[in-house]
Design an enzyme around this catalytic site. Sequence first.
Site, mmCIF file in Angstrom:
data_model
loop_
_atom_site.group_PDB
_atom_site.id
_atom_site.type_symbol
_atom_site.label_atom_id
_atom_site.label_comp_id
_atom_site.label_asym_id
_atom_site.label_seq_id
_atom_site.Cartn_x
_atom_site.Cartn_y
_atom_site.Cartn_z
ATOM 1 N N GLY A 214 -14.722 5.875 -7.739
ATOM 2 C CA GLY A 214 -13.529 6.538 -8.242
ATOM 3 C C GLY A 214 -12.305 6.375 -7.360
ATOM 4 C CG HIS B 297 -7.498 8.810 0.386
ATOM 5 N ND1 HIS B 297 -7.473 7.475 0.017
ATOM 6 C CD2 HIS B 297 -7.843 9.487 -0.732
ATOM 7 C CE1 HIS B 297 -7.778 7.362 -1.261
ATOM 8 N NE2 HIS B 297 -8.018 8.573 -1.747
ATOM 9 C CG HIS C 255 -4.174 3.928 3.373
ATOM 10 N ND1 HIS C 255 -3.148 3.254 4.033
ATOM 11 C CD2 HIS C 255 -4.550 4.932 4.210
ATOM 12 C CE1 HIS C 255 -2.925 3.828 5.209
ATOM 13 N NE2 HIS C 255 -3.772 4.854 5.340
ATOM 14 C CG ASN D 185 -13.158 9.745 -4.971
ATOM 15 O OD1 ASN D 185 -14.223 10.334 -5.070
ATOM 16 N ND2 ASN D 185 -12.015 10.229 -5.438
ATOM 17 C CB CYS E 261 -0.914 -0.005 1.227
ATOM 18 S SG CYS E 261 -1.843 1.519 1.407
ATOM 19 C CG ASP F 18 -3.688 14.129 -5.023
ATOM 20 O OD1 ASP F 18 -4.593 13.417 -4.563
ATOM 21 O OD2 ASP F 18 -3.100 13.880 -6.104
ATOM 22 C CG HIS G 25 -9.589 13.421 -2.514
ATOM 23 N ND1 HIS G 25 -8.560 13.431 -3.433
ATOM 24 C CD2 HIS G 25 -10.054 12.142 -2.490
ATOM 25 C CE1 HIS G 25 -8.411 12.220 -3.942
ATOM 26 N NE2 HIS G 25 -9.308 11.407 -3.387
#
Length: 112
Positions: free
Chosen positions: A91, A98, A96, A85, A3, A29, A100
């Site tokens: 999407g 998260h 893992h 997502n 990962c 990102d 955004h």
Amino acid sequence: MECIFCKIAAGEIPAPPVYRDDEVLAIADINPQAPTHLLVMPLAHHANIGALSDADDAALTAKLFAVASQLGRQHGPGGYRLVMNTGGDGGQTVDHLHVHVLAGRAMSWPPG
Ligand code: 5GP
Ligand code: ZN
């Protein structure tokens, strides 16, 4: 462990932390979709929100969103968007958990 976010959390792949505590890490990102595009993740591996269940996990989810909102307020005084997502149709490309944090421009709706 394959990962990529676990490797980032462990420091095996360098990614400057925007925020870090004993449970949560936020990084920029690599492929930003807005002037500010951050990822807020737990240090511990969970595939996604659907893989969480018990009360401890609910507390972790609340923590992730609290950190994400704080960063959103900092970087998006005019507003911001938090996105999680989930699964292929949602999407999600990194399995893992998260959040955004997108800010710095007006967002459109609906998303693609
Ligand atoms: P998802 O598609 O799962 O919702 O979001 C995964 C995000 O992780 C994508 O926006 C992608 O650009 C970002 N990402 C993938 N690999 C890396 C990486 O190695 N470093 C960073 N900082 N972001 C990454
Ligand atoms: Zn992981």
